[in-house]
Each structure stands twice: as C-alpha cells, then as structure tokens.
Design an enzyme around this catalytic site. Sequence first.
Site, PDB file in Angstrom:
ATOM      1  N   ASP A 119      -4.702   3.525   9.002  1.00 21.91           N
ATOM      2  CA  ASP A 119      -6.134   3.229   9.142  1.00 21.91           C
ATOM      3  C   ASP A 119      -6.429   1.746   9.334  1.00 21.91           C
ATOM      4  O   ASP A 119      -7.465   1.378   9.886  1.00 21.91           O
ATOM      5  CB  ASP A 119      -6.894   3.654   7.873  1.00 21.91           C
ATOM      6  CG  ASP A 119      -7.015   5.162   7.755  1.00 21.91           C
ATOM      7  OD1 ASP A 119      -6.518   5.871   8.654  1.00 21.91           O
ATOM      8  OD2 ASP A 119      -7.595   5.625   6.761  1.00 21.91           O
ATOM      9  N   GLY A 152      -0.140   4.497   0.323  1.00 17.93           N
ATOM     10  CA  GLY A 152      -0.819   5.685   0.848  1.00 17.93           C
ATOM     11  C   GLY A 152       0.140   6.496   1.719  1.00 17.93           C
ATOM     12  O   GLY A 152       1.362   6.384   1.584  1.00 17.93           O
ATOM     13  N   PHE A 153      -0.419   7.294   2.614  1.00 16.59           N
ATOM     14  CA  PHE A 153       0.440   8.140   3.457  1.00 16.59           C
ATOM     15  C   PHE A 153       1.465   7.311   4.234  1.00 16.59           C
ATOM     16  O   PHE A 153       2.639   7.647   4.273  1.00 16.59           O
ATOM     17  CB  PHE A 153      -0.417   8.936   4.445  1.00 16.59           C
ATOM     18  CG  PHE A 153      -1.129  10.089   3.802  1.00 16.59           C
ATOM     19  CD1 PHE A 153      -0.400  11.137   3.263  1.00 16.59           C
ATOM     20  CD2 PHE A 153      -2.507  10.140   3.741  1.00 16.59           C
ATOM     21  CE1 PHE A 153      -1.040  12.216   2.669  1.00 16.59           C
ATOM     22  CE2 PHE A 153      -3.154  11.205   3.146  1.00 16.59           C
ATOM     23  CZ  PHE A 153      -2.426  12.246   2.614  1.00 16.59           C
ATOM     24  N   GLU A 173     -16.942  18.637   3.606  1.00 19.26           N
ATOM     25  CA  GLU A 173     -16.254  19.305   2.507  1.00 19.26           C
ATOM     26  C   GLU A 173     -16.971  19.076   1.173  1.00 19.26           C
ATOM     27  O   GLU A 173     -17.096  19.997   0.360  1.00 19.26           O
ATOM     28  CB  GLU A 173     -14.787  18.863   2.475  1.00 19.26           C
ATOM     29  CG  GLU A 173     -14.046  19.443   3.691  1.00 19.26           C
ATOM     30  CD  GLU A 173     -12.619  18.961   3.879  1.00 19.26           C
ATOM     31  OE1 GLU A 173     -11.871  19.632   4.608  1.00 19.26           O
ATOM     32  OE2 GLU A 173     -12.238  17.922   3.323  1.00 19.26           O
ATOM     33  N   ALA A 198      -4.759  10.862   8.482  1.00 17.96           N
ATOM     34  CA  ALA A 198      -3.441  10.837   7.852  1.00 17.96           C
ATOM     35  C   ALA A 198      -2.314  11.018   8.868  1.00 17.96           C
ATOM     36  O   ALA A 198      -1.279  10.349   8.784  1.00 17.96           O
ATOM     37  CB  ALA A 198      -3.363  11.915   6.774  1.00 17.96           C
ATOM     38  N   GLY A 203       0.821  -1.212   0.000  1.00 12.53           N
ATOM     39  CA  GLY A 203       0.000   0.000   0.000  1.00 12.53           C
ATOM     40  C   GLY A 203       0.852   1.258   0.000  1.00 12.53           C
ATOM     41  O   GLY A 203       1.664   1.451   0.900  1.00 12.53           O
ATOM     42  N   VAL A 214      -2.278  -7.662  -3.999  1.00  9.25           N
ATOM     43  CA  VAL A 214      -1.843  -8.639  -3.010  1.00  9.25           C
ATOM     44  C   VAL A 214      -3.019  -9.542  -2.668  1.00  9.25           C
ATOM     45  O   VAL A 214      -4.134  -9.066  -2.466  1.00  9.25           O
ATOM     46  CB  VAL A 214      -1.307  -7.911  -1.775  1.00  9.25           C
ATOM     47  CG1 VAL A 214      -1.003  -8.884  -0.658  1.00  9.25           C
ATOM     48  CG2 VAL A 214      -0.047  -7.142  -2.162  1.00  9.25           C
TER      49      VAL A 214
END
Lengths: 446, 446
Positions: free
Chosen positions: A312, A25-26, A182, A329, A23, A91
């Site tokens: 997460d 991501g952040f 948002e 994040a 992964g 994966v």
Amino acid sequence: MSTPLTPIPNISKPVYKRIVIVGGGFAGLKLAQKLSHTGYQVVLLDKNNYHMFQPLLYQVATAALPPDAVSFPLRRAFHKTPNVIFRMAVVQQIKKEENLLLTNLGTLSYDYLILSQGASTNYFGNANVHKFSAPMKSTSEALYIRNKIISNYERAVNIADPEERKPIMNVVIVGGGATGVELAGSIAELRNKVLPKDYPQLSFQNMRVILIEAGPCLLAGLKEKSRDKALEYLQKLGVEVMLHTMVTDYDGFTVQLKDKPSIKTVTLLWAAGIKANTLEGITEDQKAPNGRLLVNEFNQLKGSENIFVVGDQCVLIDEKYPKGHPQVAQVAIQQASNLANNLKYELKGKPWKPFKYRDLGSMATVGKSMAVVDLPFVSFRGFFAWFVWLFVHLMAILGVRNKLEILLTWAWKYLSFDPSLRLLIRPRYVKEFKRKWMTEEPDYEI
Amino acid sequence: MSTPLTPIPNISKPVYKRIVIVGGGFAGLKLAQKLSHTGYQVVLLDKNNYHMFQPLLYQVATAALPPDAVSFPLRRAFHKTPNVIFRMAVVQQIKKEENLLLTNLGTLSYDYLILSQGASTNYFGNANVHKFSAPMKSTSEALYIRNKIISNYERAVNIADPEERKPIMNVVIVGGGATGVELAGSIAELRNKVLPKDYPQLSFQNMRVILIEAGPCLLAGLKEKSRDKALEYLQKLGVEVMLHTMVTDYDGFTVQLKDKPSIKTVTLLWAAGIKANTLEGITEDQKAPNGRLLVNEFNQLKGSENIFVVGDQCVLIDEKYPKGHPQVAQVAIQQASNLANNLKYELKGKPWKPFKYRDLGSMATVGKSMAVVDLPFVSFRGFFAWFVWLFVHLMAILGVRNKLEILLTWAWKYLSFDPSLRLLIRPRYVKEFKRKWMTEEPDYEI
C-alpha cells in the site's frame, strides 16, 4: 538516540548482507518468511509485536471475533529461522547517505532497506472528522469501535425520551469500499438479530445504519453485477445507502452533508480512504502527488539503489496500471514475493525479474449467506459466494490455532446468531496513581 | 444526581416487590438466575457489562486464555427472563431510611437490597506497594499483567548487559493462596517452555520466578499433604518459594523484605490478600474489624431488615466457622442460592432456612499435569487431579461458546505448548485529540 540497536547475530550460516524490513503486515511478513534460511540477515521491525489480519478486522469492531483471532505474534512466526530477527520498534528516520535507520531503540545500519509500512486513515484534511470520527485501521481502533457501540446502548437504555435516544443508536459509516460495506452489513445484522435480545426496552426500528459514499457506486473495484448485488444485499438488511454524498463536517453529534440534510449520530465510522505512510528522510520527489512512494518495476524507491517499497505504501506505474495497482493485500503479497525472489537471485548472481500483477479477483461479504465474488473468469453471488469468502479468509489467516478459533466462532455464530463478545473491557484509570495499560507505551501516534 | 433510574417494567407477570442486586459475580449472577421467572422484579447492577470467571483470570494474565474466554455478557444471561433487568451502573450510596440506592445513572428504590460486591485487593496500607505493584482482580488488571510481562522481554532484548536485564526479566509474586500459586506456576512454565523460543537471544536461566508468602505454608486452606505437594510441584518448575517472608516496601525496582536481602524486579504481582468492598451508607457497627459486613444466618445485614450481603463481602459467624467462611466462590454461590430460596419462600409465606455451608473441597493447579485436589472424603494429586481441575473449571464456566473456546485453547496448548496470545494490544493515545478507550469511562477506580 545514537546508541546502536544491536541485532545479536545468533546465526549459524555466514551472513552476507543485512536486509531491514519495516512493517510486519502482509508484505513485510511475506518478505521475512521468504528470506528465512537464506544467506541474508533479516531484521523485521514493527511497532506492534503481532501481525494483524486486516480483512477480518471489521468483525472485531462488531463483536463477532475476539482480537486475538485476527492477530498473530510475529516472534512466533520466526521460531525456527535464526537468520530472521524481530524487534518491536518505532522507526523514526532514514539516513540514506549512511545507510542508517533511526528507531526508538537505537540506530540500525542496513544493506537493503524495505519499507512495508502500509497506509493509514485519510481524513482528506478535515480536522473535525479526524477528531470526532472513529477510524478502523488497527486492532485497538477496532476495539474502540466495539466498546463505543456497546457503550451507546448501555447509555440509550437509561434515556426515557425515544427522540433523545436516536442519535445515540444511529451508526453512520463513511466509505463504500469493502471495509465500509462489510462494517455496514455487520452492524445491520447486530441491529436486526442481536441487540434487540440484549436491550428489549429499546426499539431498534429507531436505529438507522447509514452507509455514505462520495462516488456513484459501492465496491468500485468489482464488476457491475456484483456491485448492484452488494447494494441490494445491504438494502435487504436495512442499511440506508447514500451514494453521491459528501461529508463536509462532523462535531461528534451531527454529520453535515453537502447539499443534503444533516444526520444526527454520536457514532461516525470513517472508512473513506487511506493515505500511504511515509518516513522522515524520504524526499518530496520520491512521492507521487497522492503521497504514495514512487517505485520502479523492481519496487526500488525512486532515486535510491538499495531502498525498496512494497504494498500500500508504494505506487508502481506500468502500462496496465497507469495509476498504480490497487491498495489491496494481494498486490502487497505478490510484490513482496517478487522482491524476495529477486534478492535471492542476487545471491546467485542471477538477473532480477520485474513485478507483474496477477489479479486473482476480489470479494466482499455483506452478511450471513450474502457475498459477492469476482474471479478472473467467473463471477458469482449469494450463498456459494459467501461460503467461498469464508473459506478463502479462513485459509489465508496465519496459524492453525487462529483458524480453529475463527472456524469455531463462525460456526457458533451461524448456528446461534449470538456472538458472545459484547464485552466492554477497558483499561481502568486509577486516579490516584494513573496506572493504566498505556504506561509504558512508546510516545507515538496511531 | 437525583434523576430516578427507571427500570422500565417490561414484565408480563404482576410484580410484588423489587429486589436490587449489586454486583454480577458468582453470588449476584446466581441470585438473579434463581429469582428469574418469579413474582419479583429483579434489577441487577454491575460496573461491567459482563460476568467474569475469576478462577481462570490468572490464565489471561499469563497469555494462556483470551479475556473473552473468561468473560460472559450479563445481558446475554437474561434474554428470556423478562423480570430480570440489567444495568451497567456504578453504585454510590445506600439511603437506608428511604430504601433508596444512589447510582451514577440515577436513584433506584428497592424493597430488598442484596449486596454482592465482592472484595478488592488488600495492600495492607502499604501505599508504595499499592502504587507500584500489579494486582489481579479484574480483566483489565489481568491484561495489564499480560502486557507488562510481554513488554519486559521486548525491552530486555535490547539491553546488552545481562546484569542490567535481570530485574526486567524477574517476576516476583506475593501471596501463597491459589492465585499466587497458579500465577507462579504459569509464569514458570512460560519461562521454561515458551519465552526461550520467542527470545533466543535471552538466557532464561537469568529469569527468577519468586513466590513470597508471609505465613508458614502455601494454600493454607488445603490438607498438609496437598500443600507439600504443591510446594514440590512449584520447586520442580523452578519457582523459588519463600515462606515466612514479609514484603515491607517496593519502589518499582527493588522489593524490600523484612530481615532478608532485597530482590530486584520491575514486576511485582500482588495476590497477598483481599478486603471486602463497602458502600457509603453502611455504618461502622455493621462491619467486622477486618471490614467484612456482618450478617446473620439469613445473610441479613446487621441492623437492617431488608438489606442482605452475600459472598466475599460479608462475614457470617457460626459455630463451625467462628471467624466466618472462607472467601471463595463456593461460599458465595451457596449463600446466593440459600437467599434466593428464602426470597421465594417469602412469596409463598413459608419460613426461611438458615445458611449451612457444605464444603465441597478445594483444588489448585500448579502447571501441566500437576494439581492438588482435596474433596471431603478423598484427596489426590498429580495428573488425575489436574484432569479433574480442568474438568471442574470447564463445567463451571458459563456459556457453551466459552466452554468450547477454552477447551480448544487448552487442547492446543497441551499439544503444542505454545499459547498464541502473546499480543501487546494496548489502546493508543493520539496526542492531538486524546482519543482513547477510556473516553467514556465512568469516573471510578478499579
């Protein structure tokens, strides 16, 4: 598939051990960056070839930013780090006993495995909502929303009866977290300022923007004053905020609510919750009841020596956070950073340090000049908060070109209030040959 | 469908007659713009909601520009022109006797009908080439090429045998016109400068970029000196140019050539020719043998009083151009401009003027600092030509934001030689629900 995936070790330094990160991501990106130029061989796997800056994804969904502005090619981040190898792979399974990972490209052995697969949309078991609502966790889902909204008005403009138009014009957003708030603010701004210019034949007083939240407040993680202000901002923009409201069903046309009258809309955006991703090979005793993978203070997966989970996807219970840290994040980045440091200490034979979360604060933006910012010792709202929000997000995004593109697009939008991205770019389907973008898509779900 | 499409006449001026324009390319857009603020009601129809700047489409295909940079929402061009109405519609048939147009949204009557539907890819009847090659006439086709090329290298990196990798790495482009030349130059630059950084494991000496042209030269419309220079530039970039070469078949893996050895590639880009679009209701005697619609010096369709055809779709035969004008943007724009003027003369009772083409010159770019420019009285090549090419294209593209975005992206690419757009953003297919971008796509082909 049993062919081994061979990350050709094009490396000058001696390699001690292989770390596989799942992964980008952040958390995954941070780990790979901090572990570059070390004695480890790092293999980063992601199902996409890019890192996506999720906090600005709602701007892609609302035609304010192009998808490339919030996406950054992962290979580009590792041009000068020969010990980091990227592969675009899906994966499939962990074989813990053999220290082996099964992917769609072949098998891969690891010394350390780090899972940073994040979370996906949670429909709380409601199959109809899953089927008919639009989630927003990936770039393609955000583009789906953009296309869906634009198509709606292209459709509405051909309908003579205003009553018949209403369900096509209304937008209902479920979930009062940052994403929902948002999105709602951004869509209300489109309705107030942009769409009436594009569709002078439609009367946008007939378009409702409704934000539904099951709990008693919006932005539950923020301070009360900020929460109230965010609600006030949304109402100022004309968003109908419904608190204490539960969605029970949706058939693509009518949103059923518990103990309240239903709402007609063809557009239900679902930002009501997330659930941690998992992987075959993870056992039930390694999961918390809510599905997050249980880790200790070193982000080590319960019952595993050399498997770690960050961000997460995991839950780390400590005194200060008896229910685990928030799935944001900052937690992902700090956990990744701590784990990368520990893996570097390992090389030097130094002891590992436990994870301690430093809450840097939270923020959310509602619309032009309207945002709320909670920092540890100060909290503010309004134009300055909005400016801080813009600055923080601009600085956080990867890549100078992306920063410049976003700055230009924001400045343009601020000055003209006319984002130029209301484009319906969709793959075309050639009936005869079924040629389409998806042709070579690996066989997996979002 | 017999429901009438009702363009709600939200107009202050008295309306004399309705002009329906089919297609929002260079010609259609120019016509609608020049006919705004006149006594006509103008209805512009296009199957997309945006105008696309075709001359830069090859940069989308080669990850140098994002799709939104070359696309401009058509509705945005007509915010302040209440007599121009845009509808996203697929046109199906003309009923000449009734002055009626059938569309997927309903029927529409016209006083004047203007066809500016352009041209599509011509496979010259070769069904296999149609099936397996990639054309580049629309934004989604350009994105398909971008995704296809990036996927190829993500695939190649997992293949151990260099021989097996070659067909996946090679790119073959057919057609030596501006599109083919610009694509070939751009892909060769990717190979020389960008891809080796992304894929250090692959040796790009093994990647061939081959440009195939059936005729004796590239860029047939240009002066000999420019054509030779373009060939020289391509060879400098390492493009293998094969003139006098005919593609006879392609099965997705092997390109068969007439009297020459075949070439192995999974990527065949087809820019070998175009054919004029047509519409049900046009009769065979209104077409030239090559399919272009026959018009007189006023762009009036043969045998029709109130139907006009402009741009690539038509052929206008005069003394200077006994085979018709070249199918390029300049002709389309000038024909549109002349027809718009004539329609304005009509309102004033003034006589119409016949179309006269002013050749403003041609240009093509091959790569960084390499271009050829032929103007009527002067012709030049090299860095200055490249600069002129950039400037002319930047000025021609619609919209200040698009101009700025392209300028920024080009400047960034020039300085860093690292376009950030190597993103594989594809719609995801959720097996369970078949949710995808295409859901609401009208049922038509590219």
